[in-house]
Write a protein that holds these residues in place. Structure first.
Motif, PDB file in Angstrom:
ATOM      1  N   GLU A  56     -21.214  25.942  10.019  1.00 48.26           N
ATOM      2  CA  GLU A  56     -21.122  25.437  11.990  1.00 48.26           C
ATOM      3  C   GLU A  56     -21.224  26.359  12.548  1.00 48.26           C
ATOM      4  OE1 GLU A  56     -17.688  24.377  14.007  1.00 48.26           O
ATOM      5  OE2 GLU A  56     -18.028  23.012  12.256  1.00 48.26           O
ATOM      6  N   PHE A  57     -22.344  26.681  13.390  1.00 45.57           N
ATOM      7  CA  PHE A  57     -22.732  27.696  14.243  1.00 45.57           C
ATOM      8  C   PHE A  57     -22.375  27.588  15.698  1.00 45.57           C
ATOM      9  CE2 PHE A  57     -25.447  29.229  17.127  1.00 45.57           C
ATOM     10  CZ  PHE A  57     -25.793  30.656  16.778  1.00 45.57           C
ATOM     11  N   HIS A  58     -21.647  28.419  16.929  1.00 43.67           N
ATOM     12  CA  HIS A  58     -21.875  28.777  17.647  1.00 43.67           C
ATOM     13  C   HIS A  58     -22.210  29.984  18.708  1.00 43.67           C
ATOM     14  CE1 HIS A  58     -18.512  25.232  17.270  1.00 43.67           C
ATOM     15  NE2 HIS A  58     -18.311  25.323  16.153  1.00 43.67           N
ATOM     16  N   LYS A  59     -22.776  29.338  19.424  1.00 41.62           N
ATOM     17  CA  LYS A  59     -23.469  30.034  20.506  1.00 41.62           C
ATOM     18  C   LYS A  59     -22.568  31.096  21.247  1.00 41.62           C
ATOM     19  CE  LYS A  59     -26.998  31.530  23.831  1.00 41.62           C
ATOM     20  NZ  LYS A  59     -28.833  30.482  24.443  1.00 41.62           N
ATOM     21  N   MET A  60     -21.857  31.659  21.298  1.00 47.24           N
ATOM     22  CA  MET A  60     -21.027  32.654  21.852  1.00 47.24           C
ATOM     23  C   MET A  60     -21.016  33.676  22.591  1.00 47.24           C
ATOM     24  SD  MET A  60     -16.857  32.010  20.632  1.00 47.24           S
ATOM     25  CE  MET A  60     -17.378  30.298  20.476  1.00 47.24           C
ATOM     26  N   ASP A  61     -20.150  34.698  22.898  1.00 47.28           N
ATOM     27  CA  ASP A  61     -20.446  36.155  23.335  1.00 47.28           C
ATOM     28  C   ASP A  61     -18.576  36.796  23.281  1.00 47.28           C
ATOM     29  OD1 ASP A  61     -20.140  38.596  24.286  1.00 47.28           O
ATOM     30  OD2 ASP A  61     -22.086  38.720  24.833  1.00 47.28           O
ATOM     31  N   LEU A  62     -19.048  37.639  22.090  1.00 46.53           N
ATOM     32  CA  LEU A  62     -17.111  37.603  22.178  1.00 46.53           C
ATOM     33  C   LEU A  62     -16.315  38.011  23.333  1.00 46.53           C
ATOM     34  CD1 LEU A  62     -17.226  40.553  18.832  1.00 46.53           C
ATOM     35  CD2 LEU A  62     -16.798  38.066  19.085  1.00 46.53           C
ATOM     36  N   THR A  63     -17.030  38.740  24.700  1.00 47.09           N
ATOM     37  CA  THR A  63     -16.515  38.705  25.674  1.00 47.09           C
ATOM     38  C   THR A  63     -15.764  37.348  26.012  1.00 47.09           C
ATOM     39  OG1 THR A  63     -18.796  38.349  26.865  1.00 47.09           O
ATOM     40  CG2 THR A  63     -17.825  41.049  26.302  1.00 47.09           C
ATOM     41  N   GLU A  64     -15.981  36.049  25.783  1.00 49.52           N
ATOM     42  CA  GLU A  64     -15.563  35.104  25.978  1.00 49.52           C
ATOM     43  C   GLU A  64     -14.768  34.680  25.237  1.00 49.52           C
ATOM     44  OE1 GLU A  64     -18.955  31.710  26.445  1.00 49.52           O
ATOM     45  OE2 GLU A  64     -20.273  33.165  25.559  1.00 49.52           O
ATOM     46  N   ARG A  65     -13.453  35.384  26.149  1.00 47.53           N
ATOM     47  CA  ARG A  65     -11.878  35.597  25.322  1.00 47.53           C
ATOM     48  C   ARG A  65     -11.416  34.135  25.196  1.00 47.53           C
ATOM     49  NH1 ARG A  65      -7.812  38.686  28.673  1.00 47.53           N
ATOM     50  NH2 ARG A  65      -7.991  37.654  29.633  1.00 47.53           N
ATOM     51  N   ASP A  66     -11.180  33.174  26.171  1.00 50.14           N
ATOM     52  CA  ASP A  66     -10.469  32.118  26.255  1.00 50.14           C
ATOM     53  C   ASP A  66     -11.482  30.478  25.104  1.00 50.14           C
ATOM     54  OD1 ASP A  66      -9.311  32.740  28.051  1.00 50.14           O
ATOM     55  OD2 ASP A  66      -9.734  31.474  29.565  1.00 50.14           O
ATOM     56  N   ARG A  67     -12.970  31.079  25.128  1.00 53.92           N
ATOM     57  CA  ARG A  67     -13.781  30.473  23.592  1.00 53.92           C
ATOM     58  C   ARG A  67     -13.456  30.728  22.699  1.00 53.92           C
ATOM     59  NH1 ARG A  67     -19.564  29.759  24.627  1.00 53.92           N
ATOM     60  NH2 ARG A  67     -19.626  27.799  22.644  1.00 53.92           N
ATOM     61  N   LEU A  68     -13.167  32.253  23.075  1.00 51.05           N
ATOM     62  CA  LEU A  68     -12.969  32.029  21.513  1.00 51.05           C
ATOM     63  C   LEU A  68     -12.000  32.046  20.862  1.00 51.05           C
ATOM     64  CD1 LEU A  68     -14.528  34.240  19.406  1.00 51.05           C
ATOM     65  CD2 LEU A  68     -13.043  36.706  20.222  1.00 51.05           C
ATOM     66  N   ARG A  69     -10.789  32.298  21.954  1.00 54.86           N
ATOM     67  CA  ARG A  69      -9.714  31.743  21.617  1.00 54.86           C
ATOM     68  C   ARG A  69      -9.605  30.784  20.340  1.00 54.86           C
ATOM     69  NH1 ARG A  69      -5.721  29.346  23.459  1.00 54.86           N
ATOM     70  NH2 ARG A  69      -3.071  29.956  23.171  1.00 54.86           N
ATOM     71  N   GLN A  70      -9.682  29.795  20.985  1.00 48.84           N
ATOM     72  CA  GLN A  70     -10.254  28.347  20.956  1.00 48.84           C
ATOM     73  C   GLN A  70     -10.834  28.296  19.538  1.00 48.84           C
ATOM     74  OE1 GLN A  70      -7.844  25.987  22.948  1.00 48.84           O
ATOM     75  NE2 GLN A  70      -8.586  24.592  21.113  1.00 48.84           N
TER      76      GLN A  70
END
Length: 343
Positions: A56-70
């Protein structure tokens, strides 16, 4: 295990995720797909993973703290292999803020998510560049690494320090891997062997720095993956023999460990180029130049501790590895009769 692989569209990330999927694990991959180099290559790597299922892939940056936590919460992540970073020594001289954002802010966000979910093991990419101005060879994890010669190296050393603080405070098992010049098919276009190949095929001159007086511990990607995956189910334990008055640099009273992961056989740059020329069937046009800022003359990995821990034994010769890379390069870029046809 529910394994998060960051930088999954990257060179090492793709191969690690692929091996885990082939072994039957469920893998969540994230990557910001930035344009530091050709995003098409990253998307094509992802296609290799999507074909395997359980990915499962998610386009995301590690600086996106809330998205990463979720994401950690939603997917109930149990293990993390962090291979996301702003790469490149020389680029760090041009764009330092990219390294602070990705390698420091992003890594801290990752540690916080690991803490909140009580992740069972975090493996993260460090780099041979942390050895900086050190001259003792081979580089050993018992050596001090307090004199980085590039911002990139400094951020990787900072990752090791941040990881230790979280291992100490929250008992998160963390393993840092100091990679030594990884190469192979699907590699990074900014790496010397890749740009050499492209320029040789196109009839362009290759730039040979330090007048060719360089040595690198080139390590084939399959060997790297063997080491990474072998460590996943071996989270570090607190060292019961830890001596606070004579502390070891690569272990701790906390569940923390640092390993070198390299070939343990440095190769002269000119020998490397000659092997590349042999497999391409083309002699390179060479321009010999002085050493670049932030670069080092030699890298050489002492891998004794990793061998003892996992049986890690690199088995791919430079000749074999470069042949596989050249074969892939010719296929991927449609090289016909020595002519590069861009994708």
């Amino acid at each position: 295990m529910k394994i998060l692989v960051t930088g999954a569209a990257g060179f090492i990330g793709m191969y690690v995720a692929k091996r885990l999927l082939e072994e039957g694990h469920f893998v969540v991959g994230i990557d910001n797909l930035n344009d530091y180099y050709d995003p098409q290559l990253k998307n094509d790597r992802l296609l290799q993973l999507r074909e395997l299922g359980n990915f499962e892939f998610h386009k995301m940056d590690l600086t996106e703290r809330d998205r990463l936590r979720q994401l950690f919460l939603d997917k109930e992540i149990t293990h993390v292999i962090n291979l996301a970073a702003q790469a490149g020594v020389r680029y760090s001289l041009k764009n330092p803020h990219a390294y602070i954002d990705s390698n420091l802010v992003g890594f801290t966000n990752l540690l916080e998510s690991c803490r909140e979910l009580n992740v069972k093991h975090l493996i993260y990419a460090s780099s041979s560049s942390v050895y900086g101005a050190n001259r003792k060879m081979p580089f050993a994890t018992s050596d001090e690494v307090n004199h980085p010669v590039s911002l990139y190296a400094a951020t990787k050393k900072a990752n090791e320090l941040l990881a230790h603080s979280y291992s100490h405070l929250y008992h998160i098992p963390t393993t840092g891997l100091r990679f030594f010049t990884v190469y192979g098919p699907w590699g990074r276009p900014d790496m010397a062997y890749f740009s050499f190949t492209k320029n040789i095929v196109e009839g362009q001159t290759i730039k040979v720095f330090n007048h060719g007086e360089m040595m690198r511990d080139f390590t084939y990607i399959d060997d790297i993956v063997d080491g990474v995956v072998a460590l996943l189910e071996q989270p570090p334990q607190a060292d019961p023999n830890w001596d606070f008055e004579h502390p070891m640099a690569s272990s701790s009273y906390a569940p923390y460990k640092i390993y070198n992961i390299g070939n343990n056989q440095p190769v002269k740059l000119m020998d490397f180029i000659e092997t590349l020329e042999k497999h391409l069937g083309i002699e390179a046009k060479k321009e010999f130049l002085p050493m670049q800022p932030g670069d080092v003359q030699a890298t050489y990995a002492d891998i004794d501790d990793l061998q003892q821990a996992t049986g890690f034994t690199p088995s791919t010769s430079i000749d074999e590895g470069l042949k596989k890379f050249v074969d892939w390069f010719k296929t991927y870029y449609n090289v016909e009769a020595g002519v590069l046809i861009q994708k």
